[in-house]
Scaffold this motif. Structure first.
Motif, PDB file in Angstrom:
ATOM      1  N   PRO A 207       0.866  -1.149  -0.176  1.00 55.93           N
ATOM      2  CA  PRO A 207      -0.030   0.052  -0.100  1.00 55.93           C
ATOM      3  C   PRO A 207       0.843   1.304  -0.192  1.00 55.93           C
ATOM      4  CG  PRO A 207      -0.803  -1.536   1.588  1.00 55.93           C
ATOM      5  CD  PRO A 207       0.489  -2.017   1.433  1.00 55.93           C
ATOM      6  N   LEU A 208       0.296   2.442  -0.621  1.00 54.49           N
ATOM      7  CA  LEU A 208       1.123   3.647  -0.616  1.00 54.49           C
ATOM      8  C   LEU A 208       2.169   3.795  -1.314  1.00 54.49           C
ATOM      9  CD1 LEU A 208       0.709   5.174   2.960  1.00 54.49           C
ATOM     10  CD2 LEU A 208      -1.041   5.020   1.055  1.00 54.49           C
ATOM     11  N   GLU A 209       2.670   2.545  -2.262  1.00 49.26           N
ATOM     12  CA  GLU A 209       3.613   2.611  -3.115  1.00 49.26           C
ATOM     13  C   GLU A 209       3.509   3.707  -4.296  1.00 49.26           C
ATOM     14  OE1 GLU A 209       6.531  -0.563  -5.814  1.00 49.26           O
ATOM     15  OE2 GLU A 209       5.132  -1.114  -4.170  1.00 49.26           O
ATOM     16  N   LEU A 210       2.060   3.614  -4.594  1.00 53.25           N
ATOM     17  CA  LEU A 210       1.752   4.481  -5.815  1.00 53.25           C
ATOM     18  C   LEU A 210       0.053   4.676  -5.358  1.00 53.25           C
ATOM     19  CD1 LEU A 210       1.825   5.817  -8.654  1.00 53.25           C
ATOM     20  CD2 LEU A 210       1.202   3.573  -9.620  1.00 53.25           C
ATOM     21  N   LEU A 211       0.250   6.216  -5.639  1.00 54.02           N
ATOM     22  CA  LEU A 211      -1.235   6.758  -5.557  1.00 54.02           C
ATOM     23  C   LEU A 211      -1.774   7.509  -6.762  1.00 54.02           C
ATOM     24  CD1 LEU A 211      -1.069   8.540  -1.931  1.00 54.02           C
ATOM     25  CD2 LEU A 211      -1.892   6.300  -2.333  1.00 54.02           C
ATOM     26  N   HIS A 212      -2.869   7.301  -7.338  1.00 52.45           N
ATOM     27  CA  HIS A 212      -3.506   7.953  -8.470  1.00 52.45           C
ATOM     28  C   HIS A 212      -4.234   9.137  -7.944  1.00 52.45           C
ATOM     29  CE1 HIS A 212      -2.291   4.540 -11.126  1.00 52.45           C
ATOM     30  NE2 HIS A 212      -2.415   3.809 -10.069  1.00 52.45           N
ATOM     31  N   MET A 213      -3.961  10.085  -8.521  1.00 52.76           N
ATOM     32  CA  MET A 213      -4.882  11.315  -7.920  1.00 52.76           C
ATOM     33  C   MET A 213      -5.582  12.102  -9.131  1.00 52.76           C
ATOM     34  SD  MET A 213      -2.352  12.978  -5.076  1.00 52.76           S
ATOM     35  CE  MET A 213      -1.235  13.920  -6.586  1.00 52.76           C
ATOM     36  N   ASP A 214      -6.762  12.765  -8.873  1.00 52.30           N
ATOM     37  CA  ASP A 214      -7.244  13.473  -9.978  1.00 52.30           C
ATOM     38  C   ASP A 214      -8.193  14.337  -9.149  1.00 52.30           C
ATOM     39  OD1 ASP A 214      -8.002  14.600 -12.228  1.00 52.30           O
ATOM     40  OD2 ASP A 214      -9.324  13.076 -13.005  1.00 52.30           O
ATOM     41  N   PHE A 259      -3.132  15.098   4.144  1.00 51.93           N
ATOM     42  CA  PHE A 259      -3.458  13.670   3.825  1.00 51.93           C
ATOM     43  C   PHE A 259      -2.227  12.624   4.125  1.00 51.93           C
ATOM     44  CE2 PHE A 259      -3.311  10.425   0.480  1.00 51.93           C
ATOM     45  CZ  PHE A 259      -4.318   9.625   1.017  1.00 51.93           C
ATOM     46  N   CYS A 260      -1.195  13.140   3.373  1.00 50.59           N
ATOM     47  CA  CYS A 260      -0.082  12.383   3.482  1.00 50.59           C
ATOM     48  C   CYS A 260       0.533  12.268   4.775  1.00 50.59           C
ATOM     49  CB  CYS A 260       1.159  13.298   2.639  1.00 50.59           C
ATOM     50  SG  CYS A 260       1.077  13.112   0.852  1.00 50.59           S
ATOM     51  N   ASN A 261       0.674  13.279   5.710  1.00 46.29           N
ATOM     52  CA  ASN A 261       0.954  13.006   7.105  1.00 46.29           C
ATOM     53  C   ASN A 261       0.067  12.105   7.734  1.00 46.29           C
ATOM     54  OD1 ASN A 261       2.920  14.725   6.758  1.00 46.29           O
ATOM     55  ND2 ASN A 261       1.855  16.586   7.157  1.00 46.29           N
ATOM     56  N   LYS A 262      -1.194  12.082   7.571  1.00 46.63           N
ATOM     57  CA  LYS A 262      -2.490  11.252   8.408  1.00 46.63           C
ATOM     58  C   LYS A 262      -2.353   9.830   7.845  1.00 46.63           C
ATOM     59  CE  LYS A 262      -7.321  11.018   8.961  1.00 46.63           C
ATOM     60  NZ  LYS A 262      -8.676  11.602   8.528  1.00 46.63           N
ATOM     61  N   VAL A 263      -2.208   9.581   6.550  1.00 45.32           N
ATOM     62  CA  VAL A 263      -2.407   8.347   6.079  1.00 45.32           C
ATOM     63  C   VAL A 263      -1.184   7.336   6.290  1.00 45.32           C
ATOM     64  CG1 VAL A 263      -1.602   8.621   3.640  1.00 45.32           C
ATOM     65  CG2 VAL A 263      -3.258   6.922   4.256  1.00 45.32           C
ATOM     66  N   GLN A 264       0.172   8.198   6.193  1.00 42.77           N
ATOM     67  CA  GLN A 264       1.574   7.563   6.460  1.00 42.77           C
ATOM     68  C   GLN A 264       1.539   7.109   7.865  1.00 42.77           C
ATOM     69  OE1 GLN A 264       4.668   9.201   3.368  1.00 42.77           O
ATOM     70  NE2 GLN A 264       3.891  10.785   4.549  1.00 42.77           N
ATOM     71  N   GLU A 266      -1.129   6.347   9.824  1.00 44.07           N
ATOM     72  CA  GLU A 266      -2.121   5.352   9.983  1.00 44.07           C
ATOM     73  C   GLU A 266      -1.889   3.990   9.515  1.00 44.07           C
ATOM     74  OE1 GLU A 266      -5.964   6.696   8.349  1.00 44.07           O
ATOM     75  OE2 GLU A 266      -6.398   7.891   9.974  1.00 44.07           O
ATOM     76  N   LYS A 267      -1.098   3.934   8.431  1.00 40.94           N
ATOM     77  CA  LYS A 267      -0.855   2.746   7.645  1.00 40.94           C
ATOM     78  C   LYS A 267       0.570   2.210   7.870  1.00 40.94           C
ATOM     79  CE  LYS A 267      -4.956   3.321   5.605  1.00 40.94           C
ATOM     80  NZ  LYS A 267      -5.947   2.407   6.247  1.00 40.94           N
ATOM     81  N   GLY A 268       1.528   3.029   8.409  1.00 41.34           N
ATOM     82  CA  GLY A 268       2.829   2.472   8.687  1.00 41.34           C
ATOM     83  C   GLY A 268       3.672   2.424   7.274  1.00 41.34           C
ATOM     84  N   PHE A 269       3.057   2.828   6.323  1.00 45.27           N
ATOM     85  CA  PHE A 269       4.093   3.048   5.098  1.00 45.27           C
ATOM     86  C   PHE A 269       4.209   4.336   4.421  1.00 45.27           C
ATOM     87  CE2 PHE A 269       1.664  -0.982   4.842  1.00 45.27           C
ATOM     88  CZ  PHE A 269       2.717  -1.926   4.647  1.00 45.27           C
ATOM     89  N   SER A 270       4.997   4.526   3.802  1.00 46.12           N
ATOM     90  CA  SER A 270       5.519   5.645   3.059  1.00 46.12           C
ATOM     91  C   SER A 270       5.071   5.894   1.865  1.00 46.12           C
ATOM     92  CB  SER A 270       7.151   6.260   3.314  1.00 46.12           C
ATOM     93  OG  SER A 270       7.873   5.110   2.746  1.00 46.12           O
ATOM     94  N   ILE A 271       4.682   7.019   1.273  1.00 46.84           N
ATOM     95  CA  ILE A 271       4.438   7.226   0.001  1.00 46.84           C
ATOM     96  C   ILE A 271       5.459   7.265  -0.825  1.00 46.84           C
ATOM     97  CG2 ILE A 271       3.067   8.940  -1.626  1.00 46.84           C
ATOM     98  CD1 ILE A 271       1.156   9.688   0.746  1.00 46.84           C
ATOM     99  N   THR A 272       5.672   6.549  -1.853  1.00 46.22           N
ATOM    100  CA  THR A 272       6.618   6.511  -2.810  1.00 46.22           C
ATOM    101  C   THR A 272       6.507   7.416  -4.098  1.00 46.22           C
ATOM    102  OG1 THR A 272       7.274   4.103  -2.051  1.00 46.22           O
ATOM    103  CG2 THR A 272       8.256   4.905  -3.936  1.00 46.22           C
ATOM    104  N   CYS A 273       5.361   7.001  -4.443  1.00 46.40           N
ATOM    105  CA  CYS A 273       5.051   7.726  -6.236  1.00 46.40           C
ATOM    106  C   CYS A 273       3.628   8.206  -6.173  1.00 46.40           C
ATOM    107  CB  CYS A 273       5.440   6.745  -6.869  1.00 46.40           C
ATOM    108  SG  CYS A 273       5.164   7.436  -8.803  1.00 46.40           S
ATOM    109  N   ILE A 274       3.335   9.199  -6.761  1.00 45.76           N
ATOM    110  CA  ILE A 274       2.020   9.744  -6.989  1.00 45.76           C
ATOM    111  C   ILE A 274       1.914  10.009  -8.457  1.00 45.76           C
ATOM    112  CG2 ILE A 274       1.829  10.827  -4.652  1.00 45.76           C
ATOM    113  CD1 ILE A 274       2.137  13.439  -5.891  1.00 45.76           C
TER     114      ILE A 274
END
Length: 320
Positions: A207-214, A259-264, A266-274
């Motif tokens: 999870p959170l390795e890649l986030l799709h945004m629009d 959102f980034c601070n909150k979800v990381q 909560e999930k214990g993972f870092s965001i790698t790519c958006i």
């Protein structure tokens, strides 16, 4: 250009006859009254056999008001004779055969005799006035087929061939309609893009390795909180979706940073790519600075290619 000794012919015959000239690079005449269609032009010269030069003052089609016998004829100032270029006839798809007393012009495709000229003194000439009933006699069959292609609304050649076979169009010539080149108008107007093939596997491993945004909006129906914009984020691995409602699209970066601070956390993972499109709400200095600071790779889909960001685009259509 012209080395023919035709001065001994009387003036009356010169007005009606066109002389076949292998040393002439283009069809040309000096009589403006012969043109059914003429476009005036400036610039350009032709060189005669005595190295004198004649100025080109126009170009058009020879014929009467309803038909054209010869296409792409130059109007040359001061030219006293009507000249047909052998090389131009050959380029148009005709074969020119010279005999001792006459010459024959044939269509290569069906070996049909189009014109027959006669030898006058030491030159060969054709009396064009005898062929006023033949429409576009010196037009190439290739050009004529594509002319009808345009006249019939860029219909495909198979359809035109069928119309020709069943005689459903008046005046449609009995020629071979083949798709032997590409019509630029058809290519621009009828071509379609290749579809993007669906992937049958998940390309991410957590999870959170890649986030799709629009982001879409303003919506005709606001949210319960009075917000008109929706910021949609989809996790590539789990397809879990977050929807953040905004009053203005300029709030996208502020909501993203929260959102980034909150979800990381909560999930214990870092965001790698958006991944997003090139909208100004995503492609700006604040997003670039934040991603560089936190080591996030920001990918953009190609312009006018929403298929590359299809994961979130499909979610948007569902939400709208």
């Amino acid at each position: 250009m012209c080395f023919m000794a035709i001065d001994d012919l009387d003036e009356g015959s010169k007005e009606d006859k066109w002389f076949l000239d292998s040393g002439c690079s283009r069809h040309m005449t000096g009589d403006e009254s012969k043109f059914a269609f003429l476009t005036k032009r400036k610039g350009g010269y032709v060189t005669f056999g005595d190295n004198a030069k004649g100025r080109i003052i126009g170009q058009g089609n020879i014929g009467n008001g309803t038909s054209s016998l010869i296409e792409n004829v130059l109007l040359v100032d001061g030219l006293k004779h009507n000249l047909l270029s052998i090389s131009q006839l050959c380029d148009k798809g005709f074969k020119v055969i010279f005999e001792a007393s006459h010459c024959i012009i044939k269509d290569i495709q069906n070996d049909k005799t189009i014109f027959m000229g006669h030898r006058c003194e030491n030159v060969y000439a054709i009396n064009i006035s005898k062929y006023d009933g033949h429409d576009r006699c010196f037009s190439s069959m290739h050009d004529q087929s594509w002319l009808w292609h345009r006249r019939l609304g860029h219909a495909n050649m198979d359809l035109i061939s069928q119309l020709n076979k069943d005689e459903l169009v008046r005046g449609l010539p009995k020629i071979n309609f083949q798709k032997d080149k590409i019509c630029e108008a058809c290519q621009m107007g009828k071509q379609i893009k290749n579809s993007f093939k669906n992937k049958n596997f998940i390309s991410t491993s957590r999870p959170l390795e890649l986030l799709h945004m629009d982001l879409f909006g303003p919506s005709k129906t606001p949210s319960l909180g009075g917000k008109s914009y929706a910021y949609v984020i989809v996790d590539d691995f789990s397809r879990y979706t977050w929807v953040l409602f905004l009053s203005q699209n300029s709030e996208a970066f502020h909501e993203f940073s929260k959102f980034c601070n909150k979800v990381q956390n909560e999930k214990g993972f870092s965001i790698t790519c958006i991944r997003s499109d090139h909208g100004r709400e995503f492609e700006n200095f604040d997003f670039e600075e934040y991603c560089n600071k936190h080591g996030i790779n920001h990918n953009f889909s190609a312009p006018r290619t929403p298929q590359q960001n299809g994961v979130v685009e499909r979610k948007n259509r569902t939400l709208q």
